[in-house]
Design a protein around this motif. Structure first.
Motif, PDB file in Angstrom:
ATOM      1  N   ASP A  28       9.563 -94.367  58.939  1.00  0.00           N
ATOM      2  CA  ASP A  28      10.747 -94.367  58.062  1.00  0.00           C
ATOM      3  C   ASP A  28      10.395 -94.348  56.576  1.00  0.00           C
ATOM      4  N   ASP A  29       9.150 -94.670  56.244  1.00  0.00           N
ATOM      5  CA  ASP A  29       8.737 -94.699  54.836  1.00  0.00           C
ATOM      6  C   ASP A  29       8.474 -93.266  54.368  1.00  0.00           C
ATOM      7  N   THR A  30       9.537 -92.561  54.047  1.00  0.00           N
ATOM      8  CA  THR A  30       9.411 -91.145  53.678  1.00  0.00           C
ATOM      9  C   THR A  30       8.730 -90.947  52.326  1.00  0.00           C
ATOM     10  N   LYS A  31       8.795 -91.954  51.454  1.00  0.00           N
ATOM     11  CA  LYS A  31       8.111 -91.841  50.161  1.00  0.00           C
ATOM     12  C   LYS A  31       6.600 -91.798  50.360  1.00  0.00           C
ATOM     13  N   LEU A  32       6.100 -92.677  51.231  1.00  0.00           N
ATOM     14  CA  LEU A  32       4.666 -92.682  51.530  1.00  0.00           C
ATOM     15  C   LEU A  32       4.256 -91.395  52.231  1.00  0.00           C
ATOM     16  N   LEU A  33       5.080 -90.929  53.173  1.00  0.00           N
ATOM     17  CA  LEU A  33       4.781 -89.684  53.871  1.00  0.00           C
ATOM     18  C   LEU A  33       4.754 -88.498  52.915  1.00  0.00           C
ATOM     19  N   THR A  34       5.711 -88.457  51.994  1.00  0.00           N
ATOM     20  CA  THR A  34       5.760 -87.360  51.021  1.00  0.00           C
ATOM     21  C   THR A  34       4.533 -87.387  50.122  1.00  0.00           C
ATOM     22  N   LYS A  35       4.137 -88.587  49.722  1.00  0.00           N
ATOM     23  CA  LYS A  35       3.013 -88.738  48.793  1.00  0.00           C
ATOM     24  C   LYS A  35       1.692 -88.310  49.411  1.00  0.00           C
ATOM     25  N   ILE A  36       1.504 -88.581  50.707  1.00  0.00           N
ATOM     26  CA  ILE A  36       0.207 -88.310  51.347  1.00  0.00           C
ATOM     27  C   ILE A  36       0.273 -87.072  52.242  1.00  0.00           C
ATOM     28  N   VAL A  37       1.124 -87.099  53.259  1.00  0.00           N
ATOM     29  CA  VAL A  37       1.132 -86.026  54.265  1.00  0.00           C
ATOM     30  C   VAL A  37       1.747 -84.744  53.715  1.00  0.00           C
ATOM     31  N   ILE A  38       2.979 -84.821  53.219  1.00  0.00           N
ATOM     32  CA  ILE A  38       3.680 -83.621  52.749  1.00  0.00           C
ATOM     33  C   ILE A  38       2.952 -82.993  51.560  1.00  0.00           C
ATOM     34  N   HIS A  39       2.430 -83.823  50.672  1.00  0.00           N
ATOM     35  CA  HIS A  39       1.720 -83.307  49.495  1.00  0.00           C
ATOM     36  C   HIS A  39       0.494 -82.502  49.913  1.00  0.00           C
ATOM     37  N   GLU A  40      -0.283 -83.017  50.869  1.00  0.00           N
ATOM     38  CA  GLU A  40      -1.490 -82.302  51.299  1.00  0.00           C
ATOM     39  C   GLU A  40      -1.142 -81.068  52.132  1.00  0.00           C
ATOM     40  N   VAL A  41      -0.028 -81.106  52.840  1.00  0.00           N
ATOM     41  CA  VAL A  41       0.418 -79.920  53.588  1.00  0.00           C
ATOM     42  C   VAL A  41       0.787 -78.798  52.622  1.00  0.00           C
ATOM     43  N   GLN A  42       1.430 -79.137  51.527  1.00  0.00           N
ATOM     44  CA  GLN A  42       1.845 -78.121  50.550  1.00  0.00           C
ATOM     45  C   GLN A  42       0.658 -77.466  49.860  1.00  0.00           C
ATOM     46  N   GLU A  43      -0.454 -78.184  49.737  1.00  0.00           N
ATOM     47  CA  GLU A  43      -1.610 -77.649  49.019  1.00  0.00           C
ATOM     48  C   GLU A  43      -2.163 -76.387  49.669  1.00  0.00           C
ATOM     49  N   ASN A  44      -2.094 -76.307  50.988  1.00  0.00           N
ATOM     50  CA  ASN A  44      -2.628 -75.135  51.692  1.00  0.00           C
ATOM     51  C   ASN A  44      -1.606 -74.612  52.699  1.00  0.00           C
ATOM     52  N   LEU A  45      -0.374 -74.495  52.231  1.00  0.00           N
ATOM     53  CA  LEU A  45       0.745 -74.158  53.114  1.00  0.00           C
ATOM     54  C   LEU A  45       0.619 -72.759  53.694  1.00  0.00           C
ATOM     55  N   GLU A  46       0.153 -71.814  52.900  1.00  0.00           N
ATOM     56  CA  GLU A  46       0.065 -70.422  53.357  1.00  0.00           C
ATOM     57  C   GLU A  46      -0.873 -70.285  54.546  1.00  0.00           C
ATOM     58  N   GLU A  47      -1.940 -71.078  54.576  1.00  0.00           N
ATOM     59  CA  GLU A  47      -2.878 -71.029  55.708  1.00  0.00           C
ATOM     60  C   GLU A  47      -2.288 -71.700  56.945  1.00  0.00           C
ATOM     61  N   LEU A  48      -1.524 -72.759  56.727  1.00  0.00           N
ATOM     62  CA  LEU A  48      -0.964 -73.502  57.855  1.00  0.00           C
ATOM     63  C   LEU A  48       0.090 -72.701  58.619  1.00  0.00           C
ATOM     64  N   VAL A  49       0.893 -71.905  57.931  1.00  0.00           N
ATOM     65  CA  VAL A  49       1.971 -71.181  58.621  1.00  0.00           C
ATOM     66  C   VAL A  49       1.423 -70.141  59.596  1.00  0.00           C
ATOM     67  N   PHE A  50       0.181 -69.683  59.384  1.00  0.00           N
ATOM     68  CA  PHE A  50      -0.418 -68.696  60.286  1.00  0.00           C
ATOM     69  C   PHE A  50      -1.273 -69.342  61.368  1.00  0.00           C
ATOM     70  N   ASP A  51      -1.499 -70.646  61.283  1.00  0.00           N
ATOM     71  CA  ASP A  51      -2.394 -71.325  62.206  1.00  0.00           C
ATOM     72  C   ASP A  51      -1.630 -71.851  63.421  1.00  0.00           C
ATOM     73  N   LYS A  52      -2.227 -71.712  64.592  1.00  0.00           N
ATOM     74  CA  LYS A  52      -1.576 -72.124  65.833  1.00  0.00           C
ATOM     75  C   LYS A  52      -1.234 -73.617  65.830  1.00  0.00           C
ATOM     76  N   ASN A  53      -2.168 -74.436  65.341  1.00  0.00           N
ATOM     77  CA  ASN A  53      -1.952 -75.880  65.324  1.00  0.00           C
ATOM     78  C   ASN A  53      -1.331 -76.357  64.018  1.00  0.00           C
ATOM     79  N   GLY A  54      -1.717 -75.737  62.925  1.00  0.00           N
ATOM     80  CA  GLY A  54      -1.225 -76.171  61.618  1.00  0.00           C
ATOM     81  C   GLY A  54       0.275 -76.027  61.453  1.00  0.00           C
ATOM     82  N   ARG A  55       0.877 -75.075  62.145  1.00  0.00           N
ATOM     83  CA  ARG A  55       2.327 -74.833  62.019  1.00  0.00           C
ATOM     84  C   ARG A  55       3.164 -75.910  62.697  1.00  0.00           C
ATOM     85  N   ARG A  56       2.539 -76.749  63.547  1.00  0.00           N
ATOM     86  CA  ARG A  56       3.301 -77.709  64.340  1.00  0.00           C
ATOM     87  C   ARG A  56       4.049 -78.716  63.471  1.00  0.00           C
TER      88      ARG A  56
END
Length: 643
Positions: free
Chosen positions: A376-404
């Motif tokens: 439920d702590d979306t601020k912490l999730l945004t700061k760590i998980v979402i922020h790092e996902v955005q850094e290499n988003l273009e690679e993740l959308v094409f990856d079988k596992n990264g897109r999950r």
């Protein structure tokens, strides 16, 4: 004053005593007192003892002069000779190891012929014959033996195995011998592999507590068949199974089934497994899949206190090292679901800097998908998980596992994006910890491939609802998704990536699912209220790719003729009327006859099959004549809405 200064500058002269003789200018010192004749003087040359100056000290005299007279090269060679002499005294087989190292430098090169290498290997094995167990733990000899085992003939391999067989247990705990044991396992026959695994009987638990020995057990566990894996596991379940070899041959794989068949008391099993697990966790030896399996089995029978202790120990950066296996991933998801807010915070902080690597992993990506569905702590999730996902988003959308992670936010727990086994892992729970929530007293369901806990479905107010509240999260799922996806800035960046790579994503086997979910606005239209303009721009970008003229000279297929892209566009037409109108007006109006056959024909027919009346009216004038003439074929049994 001047007179006084002059007097001071003159040298002091001793006053002469009247009647005394003046002192001589060069008078000899006073004669010393005689020593006691009974005491011997070591400096007396007349004494019976040899004078000190004639004794030769090892660090003085001519030797020191010789060392100083040496050149740097001579001193270096002299030091080398001394080191060689010390090694010969300390190591029994030092000369043999030097000879083997010389042969090894020749046999390990890549461009050597098979016959020449075989001769060198035979020579090396002949030199080592009868001494292999003694030198197998050496740094040099272990490397030579590994190369010999890798390239030697079957008869030579059997001879080495026969000589090492009584010593596998000792070598498994050796710093350098462990590599030889792993190589022997890799090149062992089925019979030899069974022999090695059998030699570990009674010592599996102690080896797993050993930093080096645990590597050998894990390697044997990975290479063994189902029965051999079970043989290694059973020792960790009970003391009786560790002692009596005959009991290990049972076919039951799940701990609860083994306990039921052998009538093992639950308290004794828990006590034994705790004694095995606790030292392993304290030492941090958590990278191996066999340990993950043991922990999963332990949690199926653990009481509330024991299960809580294990979750507290795992809810740390330690967990990041475990989620690369199937059972390790499930352990991570259980820790997230049943852990407290403080423990979840530790888990997420432990992933800082590793989110990209975890997202690309088959099993690690499942843990991330669970985290964004539970925490439920979306601020912490945004700061760590979402922020790092955005850094290499273009690679993740094409990856079988990264897109999950992205698909779980766009359309949670969709059967198109996750396999039945992966969906079942979302519903796993620990019975002893789950009972404090719902007061259930049912018998625990042990871990297996078909295990699905239905507590979530039972607690849901609407069983048919697509978005079920995963155990552990108190916040409304839609609000959580909105805070992570929209307010966190991920959605805007994701739409931009889809616009920039619309052609590639449509033709990608994995990227097509991402662009489809984004173009439709996600489940429940989560993107539509705030990003209507962005979605229109994406629809136009896809339409512009479709509008590109068909070229026979180009080697690349047109998006309407490509297997993946044609089906994605068809689904978009069926499920997104806004996109269907944009595509028709921009790219297909007046050109349908050209695309009425092949893969592209399925795209054109989707306009007629659309459930939206406005779309059907829009295309009726042009498509009805094609249908009447038999050019455009409409499937008789086709669902109005696909996906």
């Amino acid at each position: 004053m001047a007179a006084k200064d002059q007097d001071k500058s003159k040298p002091n002269k001793r006053k002469q005593i009247p009647g005394a003789k003046p002192e001589a200018a060069s008078s000899s010192p006073k004669k010393p007192k005689l020593l006691n004749p009974k005491r011997s003087n070591p400096l007396n040359h007349d004494s019976k003892r040899k004078p000190f100056e004639h004794s030769q000290h090892p660090k003085s005299g001519p030797k020191k002069e010789n060392k100083d007279s040496m050149s740097k090269r001579e001193r270096r060679l002299h030091a080398k000779d001394l080191a060689e002499a010390r090694k010969k005294k300390r190591k029994r087989h030092y000369t043999l190891e030097q000879e083997l190292a010389h042969l090894w430098e020749k046999m390990r090169v890549r461009n050597i012929g098979k016959e020449d290498r075989a001769k060198l290997i035979s020579e090396a094995l002949q030199k080592m014959k009868g001494k292999i167990p003694e030198i197998a733990g050496s740094h040099v000899s272990s490397r030579v033996l590994q190369t010999c085992v890798k390239y030697c003939s079957k008869s030579e391999n059997d001879a080495v195995f026969e000589e090492l067989q009584p010593h596998f247990l000792t070598l498994a705990s050796s710093k350098y011998g462990v590599h030889l044991v792993k190589k022997m396992l890799d090149n062992a026959s089925k019979k030899q592999l069974a022999t090695v695994i059998s030699s570990f009987h009674g010592h599996v638990a102690s080896l797993l507590r050993h930093m080096v020995g645990s590597v050998v057990i894990e390697h044997a566990y990975q290479l063994g068949n189902a029965a051999q894996k079970q043989e290694l596991l059973m020792e960790l379940f009970s003391a009786e199974l560790q002692i009596f070899r005959d009991l290990v041959s049972t076919k039951e794989s799940r701990l609860t089934d083994v306990m039921a068949k052998l009538s093992l008391p639950k308290a004794a099993v828990l006590r034994h497994m705790s004694s095995v697990i606790q030292p392993i966790l304290e030492k941090g030896i958590v990278d191996h899949s066999i340990i993950h399996r043991v922990l999963i089995e332990y949690l199926t029978i653990a009481d509330q206190s024991s299960a809580t202790d294990v979750i507290q120990q795992l809810s740390a950066p330690l967990l990041v090292r475990m989620i690369h296996t199937r059972d390790g991933s499930r352990l991570g998801m259980l820790c997230v679901k049943h852990g407290s807010a403080k423990e979840r915070k530790k888990i997420i902080k432990g992933m800082k800097g590793h989110v990209q690597k975890i997202a690309h992993d088959q099993w690690g990506s499942m843990v991330l998908a669970c985290i964004i569905s539970v925490v439920d702590d979306t601020k912490l999730l945004t700061k760590i998980v979402i922020h790092e996902v955005q850094e290499n988003l273009e690679e993740l959308v094409f990856d079988k596992n990264g897109r999950r992670v992205l698909l779980q936010l766009l359309h949670p727990k969709c059967s198109r994006h996750f396999t039945p086994d992966e969906l079942a892992s979302f519903d796993l729970s620990i019975h002893s910890l789950d009972s404090k929530v719902n007061g259930s007293s049912e018998e625990v369901k042990p871990n297996n491939d078909k295990e699905v806990t239905e507590d979530e479905a039972n607690r849901s107010s609407d069983p048919g609802e697509t978005l079920n509240v995963v155990e552990g999260g108190k916040k409304d799922p839609h609000i959580r998704r909105e805070e992570l996806l929209v307010k966190g800035g991920l959605a805007e960046r994701l739409v931009d990536v889809c616009i920039e790579n619309s052609g590639k994503l449509l033709g990608s086997n994995f990227g097509k699912e991402v662009i489809y979910e984004v173009a439709t606005g996600g489940a429940d239209g989560i993107l539509k209220p705030t990003m209507e303009d962005k979605l229109d721009a994406l629809h136009k970008a896809i339409a512009s790719v479709v509008a590109e003229p068909k070229s026979e000279e180009s080697e690349e297929e047109h998006v309407l003729e490509n297997f993946h892209s044609s089906r994605t566009i068809r689904r978009l037409i069926l499920n997104c009327p806004t996109f269907a109108s944009t595509l028709w007006n921009t790219a297909l109006k007046g050109k349908c006859e050209m695309w009425a056959t092949g893969h592209s024909g399925k795209v054109i027919s989707a306009f007629v099959e659309s459930s939206d009346s406005k779309v059907r009216e829009l295309v009726k004038k042009e498509l009805q004549p094609l249908i009447d003439r038999g050019i455009l074929k409409i499937p008789e049994k086709q669902s109005a809405i696909e996906g």
